[in-house]
Design an enzyme around this catalytic site. Structure first.
Site, short mmCIF file in Angstrom:
data_model
loop_
_atom_site.label_atom_id
_atom_site.label_comp_id
_atom_site.label_asym_id
_atom_site.label_seq_id
_atom_site.Cartn_x
_atom_site.Cartn_y
_atom_site.Cartn_z
N ARG A 147 2.68 4.91 8.61
CA ARG A 147 0.73 4.86 8.46
C ARG A 147 0.97 5.16 9.78
O ARG A 147 -0.10 6.23 10.05
CB ARG A 147 -0.19 3.78 7.72
CG ARG A 147 -1.30 4.54 7.60
CD ARG A 147 -1.95 3.41 6.79
NE ARG A 147 -1.80 1.96 7.43
CZ ARG A 147 -2.69 0.51 6.49
NH1 ARG A 147 -2.60 1.59 5.20
NH2 ARG A 147 -2.57 0.10 6.94
N LYS B 201 -6.10 5.03 10.96
CA LYS B 201 -6.30 3.80 10.66
C LYS B 201 -6.81 3.51 12.00
O LYS B 201 -6.61 3.47 12.85
CB LYS B 201 -5.42 2.73 10.46
CG LYS B 201 -6.75 1.06 10.18
CD LYS B 201 -5.15 0.49 9.32
CE LYS B 201 -5.75 -0.79 8.95
NZ LYS B 201 -6.58 -0.52 8.08
N GLU C 154 -13.96 5.13 -0.35
CA GLU C 154 -13.79 3.88 -0.96
C GLU C 154 -14.43 3.35 0.37
O GLU C 154 -16.14 3.73 -0.15
CB GLU C 154 -12.19 3.82 0.53
CG GLU C 154 -11.96 4.93 1.56
CD GLU C 154 -10.97 4.09 2.22
OE1 GLU C 154 -10.32 3.18 2.56
OE2 GLU C 154 -10.54 4.97 2.84
C1 LIG Z 1 -6.29 -1.27 6.54
C2 LIG Z 1 -7.78 -0.21 5.87
C3 LIG Z 1 -7.62 -0.10 4.65
C4 LIG Z 1 -6.38 -1.38 3.91
O1 LIG Z 1 -5.32 -1.23 4.20
P1 LIG Z 1 -4.18 -2.37 3.63
O2 LIG Z 1 -2.97 -1.38 4.28
O3 LIG Z 1 -4.25 -2.05 2.08
O4 LIG Z 1 -4.89 -3.33 4.63
C5 LIG Z 1 -8.92 0.45 3.64
N1 LIG Z 1 -9.29 1.46 3.78
C6 LIG Z 1 -9.77 1.72 5.65
C7 LIG Z 1 -11.03 1.72 5.77
C8 LIG Z 1 -8.79 0.91 6.19
O5 LIG Z 1 -9.05 0.60 7.19
#
Ligand SMILES: *Cc1c(COP(=O)(O)O)cnc(C)c1O
Length: 340
Positions: free
Chosen positions: A81, A183, A219
């Site tokens: 990722r 991210k 989300e």
């Molecule tokens: C990190 C994150 C998540 C959760 O991802 P995980 O890999 O399960 O920790 C969900 N949404 C956003 C915007 C994130 O930055």
């Protein structure tokens, strides 16, 4: 020797550990990288990260299993990722194989900070990278740092998970066709105003709808949604503008292959939300936090089986995934990465 830390009363704050990892990208290549004790970064005032926010990050955790091993959960997916986040921000990818090696090295170096089994605490791992050379004309940097630091964090829920109340946000988490699937601090910077505003109004989180049409569930600021229908189907929103959560992908696998539930990853209209039996947020820190109420501009949607505590299906999913993580339940091939 484990550090003298009151593991049970740790919060989610930064505690400096002894070692961190650094690798430098210059002249078109990453150097071999090293572990250092130096937690300070000294950069030009004109570094691309300060002027044009060229930076992204990852988050995962190391913890002690029931039989005393220190492990991380699916770090290869975080590495993959982060490669994708870097490419979308015109940064050179730090190869995912090297990412996993670097995570392993830095956790091993800080093993005295990994909380013991049963404490509920974990060692949070924060890989990040940034453009470091001076850039004033709008273009990507040519020099970068990839770093990883770690910090022990306490149990996410003290005394059990209490269902939270979220509100439908009038702000967008990310631009309609932009970087919602990376991210990166830029998306978090965009969400700071919205989350502060939500907290001031008594809500725990924002539910973001898709920025282009405001009709579909995306989300929250930092966690994906997972829903359970009245006939026990697990539903999670499919969208190109949300972050592909490792926890959510793992939960969907567990639902289908361990619990024999029907799973659907598909666009979720906001109008459907009132019909779900259970709702939760998923991410590394909490695994699943139950959602009790969703406030749509004053109109309350109460999630029937999640008002007092986590609903039964999500609880089963939570218990199974945490059982796999802690070594009580056999994990799918490659999910548990042993550090030492
Ligand atoms: C990190 C994150 C998540 C959760 O991802 P995980 O890999 O399960 O920790 C969900 N949404 C956003 C915007 C994130 O930055």
């Amino acid at each position: 020797m484990a550090k003298n830390i009151d593991w049970a009363n740790l919060g989610f704050g930064y505690i400096k550990t002894d070692y961190r990892y650094v690798s430098i990208f210059k002249d078109g290549a990453w150097d071999e990288g090293h572990i250092t004790e130096d937690d300070m970064i000294s950069l030009s005032e004109c570094a691309c990260v300060f002027q044009y926010a060229q930076t992204c990050f990852e988050g995962l955790k190391a913890y002690t299993t029931e039989d005393g091993r220190i492990v991380t959960f699916r770090p290869d997916l975080n590495g993959e990722r982060m490669e994708n986040s870097a490419r979308r921000l015109s940064m050179p990818a730090f190869p995912k194989e090297r990412f996993v090696k670097a995570v392993t090295e830095v956790v091993k170096a800080n093993r005295d900070f990994v909380p013991p089994f049963g404490s509920g605490a974990t060692l949070y791992i924060r890989p990040f990278m940034m453009g470091t050379n001076p850039v004033i004309g709008v273009k990507p940097a040519t020099e970068y740092q990839f770093r990883i630091f770690t910090t022990p964090v306490g149990p996410y829920f003290k005394g059990g998970a209490k269902p939270i109340t979220i509100r439908v946000s009038d702000f967008d988490r990310a631009a309609p066709h932009g970087t919602g699937n990376v991210k990166a601090g830029l998306n978090y910077a965009m969400s700071l105003y919205a989350i502060t505003d939500a907290h001031e109004k008594g809500f725990d989180e924002n539910m973001y709808l898709d920025a282009a049409t405001r009709t579909h569930v995306e989300e929250t600021g930092g966690a994906n949604f997972i829903f359970v229908t009245k006939d026990n189907t697990i539903v999670t929103p499919k969208s190109n503008t949300i972050l592909p959560s490792v926890t959510r992908r793992s939960l969907m696998h567990v639902a289908e292959h361990y619990l024999g539930l029907k799973v659907e990853e598909r666009p979720v209209e906001f109008g459907e939300v009132a019909d779900f039996a259970e709702a939760g947020l998923c991410g590394t820190a909490a695994v699943i936090s139950p959602v009790g109420k969703i406030n749509d501009h004053g109109k309350e949607i109460c999630i029937p089986s999640g008002m007092e505590k986590m609903g039964p299906v999500l609880q089963k999913l939570y218990d199974t995934l945490t059982g796999i993580q802690m070594g009580r339940i056999e994990a799918p091939e490659g999910w548990i990465h042993e550090i030492c």
